[in-house]
Structure formats: structure tokens, C-alpha cells
Design a protein around this motif. Sequence first.
Motif, PDB file in Angstrom:
ATOM      1  N   UNK A 122       0.830  -1.208   0.000  1.00  0.00           N
ATOM      2  CA  UNK A 122       0.000   0.000   0.000  1.00  0.00           C
ATOM      3  C   UNK A 122       0.862   1.255   0.000  1.00  0.00           C
ATOM      4  N   UNK A 123       1.937   1.221   0.790  1.00  0.00           N
ATOM      5  CA  UNK A 123       2.844   2.377   0.825  1.00  0.00           C
ATOM      6  C   UNK A 123       3.529   2.568  -0.509  1.00  0.00           C
ATOM      7  N   UNK A 124       3.934   1.469  -1.152  1.00  0.00           N
ATOM      8  CA  UNK A 124       4.555   1.569  -2.472  1.00  0.00           C
ATOM      9  C   UNK A 124       3.582   2.140  -3.495  1.00  0.00           C
ATOM     10  N   UNK A 125       2.319   1.676  -3.425  1.00  0.00           N
ATOM     11  CA  UNK A 125       1.311   2.182  -4.359  1.00  0.00           C
ATOM     12  C   UNK A 125       1.078   3.680  -4.158  1.00  0.00           C
ATOM     13  N   UNK A 126       1.021   4.098  -2.883  1.00  0.00           N
ATOM     14  CA  UNK A 126       0.858   5.515  -2.592  1.00  0.00           C
ATOM     15  C   UNK A 126       2.053   6.318  -3.085  1.00  0.00           C
ATOM     16  N   UNK A 127       3.260   5.774  -2.858  1.00  0.00           N
ATOM     17  CA  UNK A 127       4.467   6.465  -3.300  1.00  0.00           C
ATOM     18  C   UNK A 127       4.495   6.602  -4.820  1.00  0.00           C
ATOM     19  N   UNK A 128       4.142   5.527  -5.522  1.00  0.00           N
ATOM     20  CA  UNK A 128       4.126   5.571  -6.985  1.00  0.00           C
ATOM     21  C   UNK A 128       3.093   6.573  -7.493  1.00  0.00           C
ATOM     22  N   UNK A 138      11.098   9.276  -1.186  1.00  0.00           N
ATOM     23  CA  UNK A 138      11.504   8.709   0.098  1.00  0.00           C
ATOM     24  C   UNK A 138      10.561   7.600   0.558  1.00  0.00           C
ATOM     25  N   UNK A 139       9.272   7.790   0.371  1.00  0.00           N
ATOM     26  CA  UNK A 139       8.293   6.785   0.777  1.00  0.00           C
ATOM     27  C   UNK A 139       8.476   5.493  -0.011  1.00  0.00           C
ATOM     28  N   UNK A 140       8.772   5.605  -1.295  1.00  0.00           N
ATOM     29  CA  UNK A 140       8.963   4.413  -2.127  1.00  0.00           C
ATOM     30  C   UNK A 140      10.189   3.630  -1.692  1.00  0.00           C
ATOM     31  N   UNK A 141      11.297   4.311  -1.470  1.00  0.00           N
ATOM     32  CA  UNK A 141      12.516   3.627  -1.038  1.00  0.00           C
ATOM     33  C   UNK A 141      12.319   2.982   0.325  1.00  0.00           C
ATOM     34  N   UNK A 142      11.671   3.682   1.244  1.00  0.00           N
ATOM     35  CA  UNK A 142      11.450   3.135   2.590  1.00  0.00           C
ATOM     36  C   UNK A 142      10.596   1.879   2.546  1.00  0.00           C
ATOM     37  N   UNK A 143       9.501   1.922   1.793  1.00  0.00           N
ATOM     38  CA  UNK A 143       8.599   0.771   1.728  1.00  0.00           C
ATOM     39  C   UNK A 143       9.276  -0.429   1.078  1.00  0.00           C
ATOM     40  N   UNK A 144      10.008  -0.190  -0.006  1.00  0.00           N
ATOM     41  CA  UNK A 144      10.678  -1.292  -0.699  1.00  0.00           C
ATOM     42  C   UNK A 144      11.761  -1.926   0.171  1.00  0.00           C
ATOM     43  N   UNK A 145      12.524  -1.098   0.872  1.00  0.00           N
ATOM     44  CA  UNK A 145      13.600  -1.617   1.706  1.00  0.00           C
ATOM     45  C   UNK A 145      13.058  -2.368   2.914  1.00  0.00           C
ATOM     46  N   UNK A 169      22.086  -0.584   1.598  1.00  0.00           N
ATOM     47  CA  UNK A 169      22.534   0.695   2.154  1.00  0.00           C
ATOM     48  C   UNK A 169      22.559   1.768   1.085  1.00  0.00           C
ATOM     49  N   UNK A 170      23.056   1.415  -0.101  1.00  0.00           N
ATOM     50  CA  UNK A 170      23.108   2.378  -1.203  1.00  0.00           C
ATOM     51  C   UNK A 170      21.710   2.785  -1.644  1.00  0.00           C
ATOM     52  N   UNK A 171      20.792   1.808  -1.675  1.00  0.00           N
ATOM     53  CA  UNK A 171      19.428   2.130  -2.089  1.00  0.00           C
ATOM     54  C   UNK A 171      18.767   3.080  -1.096  1.00  0.00           C
TER      55      UNK A 171
END
Length: 273
Positions: A10-16, A255-262, A189-191
Motif C-alpha cells: 500500500x505504501x509503495x502504491x501511494x508512493x508511486x 523517500x516513501x517508495x525507497x522506505x517501503x521497498x527496503x 545501504x546504497x538504495x
Amino acid sequence: MKILSRSDASRCALALALIAVPLLLALLGPLLAGPAGPRAVSFTFGEGHWLGTDFTGRDVGRQVLLGGRSVVLVALVATALAYAVAVPLGLAAALTRRTWLEDALMRPLDVLIAVPSLLLVLLVAATLTPGPAGLTVVVALAAVPDAARVVHAAAVEIASRPAVEALRMQGETWWRTAVGYVARSMRRTLAADAGIRLTGALYLVATAAFLGVGVDPDAADWAVMVDRNRTGLFLQPWAVVVPALLIAVLSMGTNLLFDAALQGRARKERKTR
């Protein structure tokens, strides 16, 4: 096995969804803008001006469509350039067995970190020809010290593992050890850092454009629009609010997309252990 939980998905969808609007405007906006019409003599709404006109009579909607490409592309290219320099630099400093070489590579970066990024942009951009190319180089240089320190700190821990010593004893090349093992081991870490770095680049590009550094003050640019129209905020708010909101939404979504994916990736790795 699902890589992302329902909450992470859901967070990824919102970020996208957040990222999609400013990115599509940046990529497709110039194709949809059409030719410039005659300038109005006041803050005209209607008659084809769906967001009205600014204080110079230019159509705000057309300026929004044209103004994203410079901000987004400069930030993306600057971030990529920063990592192109920071990753080899940080890996070289972490994997060398010569303390003097590690100090020679990293200590100058400590000096640059002490200089505020915006001040560095102002100093360097003053010597460059205004334009997106020069601004890209300046923003990339401002991001290199922090990115290199993150790479170095992560690589030092990985370089101390027995696997790295085993690779050295087997006579593996520096490239295979540094890139094939160390860099691959620190990709999370890089991501995570890339999201922060891209957000910082967006704000730095926007701030530089807002101050008229490296960008033509008459250019169609979201940050320039904010600066150019801020004195008439209460007369024509859309000329300021829309471009500022697009920059903020792009940063938040990134930022939201990277956080959710990680976080989803970390949960998957914990389950497989």
C-alpha cells in the motif's frame, strides 16, 4: 513468497501515485504545452488559461507543463554523477591496506562536508556559465562527500569479513572483490541512501533555481516560478502553490517508495533465515 506485505504494498502504491504526477508532467509536459499564446495584461482566468496567468501575463498551466523537466532531470543526473564518483572513492578507501591512502582519499571530503551545500553551489556556480549542465555538475559535487562517507562506512564493515580476506588470498582482482562482493553486499545501504540523496538534490536544485543560480531567471522552471511569482502570492496563488507542491510531492514520494521497498526486502530476508 510475497516480497512485500500488504502494508508495504500500500505504501509503495501511494508512493508511486505521488511520484507519477510530477514525473509525467516533467516527461510529457513539454509535448503537451503547445505554442505560447499572446500574453495577458492581468491575472486572467478562463479563456484557455486554466490556472490563470502570472504577473507577466504568461499562462501558468503552460509554465507548469514546461517547468518540470529541468528540475527533475538535473536532480536525477546529478545524483547519478555523485554516485559515479562516490562509490569508487569510498570502495577504494575502505579496501586499501594503506592508512595514508585512506586518509588521503577521505580527509579532504571532511573539509568539504563542513562547507554548507548551498554555499558550495553559490561559490562554484558563480564561476560557471548559467545553465542546466553547470548546475548538474555543482549539485553532484555537493553530494559526493556525504555519499562517499556512507559508502566508505558501509564498505569498511564488509571489508573486514573473512570472505573478503579469502577472495584476496585466492588472488581475485580488485574489481571482483570490490564490486562483485563488497558493493553487492551493501546495495541495500546504497538504495536507502539514494532516496535521501535524490531528495537532497531536488531541494538543492530548487533552491539554486529559486536564488537564480545556474538558471535563467526568465526560464520555465518550477523553482523559478515560485521565486518569480511569490510577491503576487495572494493575487495569483496557483503560480506559486502548484510548482512548489509538485516539488514537495516528488520528494515525499521518492523517500516513501525507497522506505517501503527496503522494509519489505528486510522482512523477506528475516523470514528466509
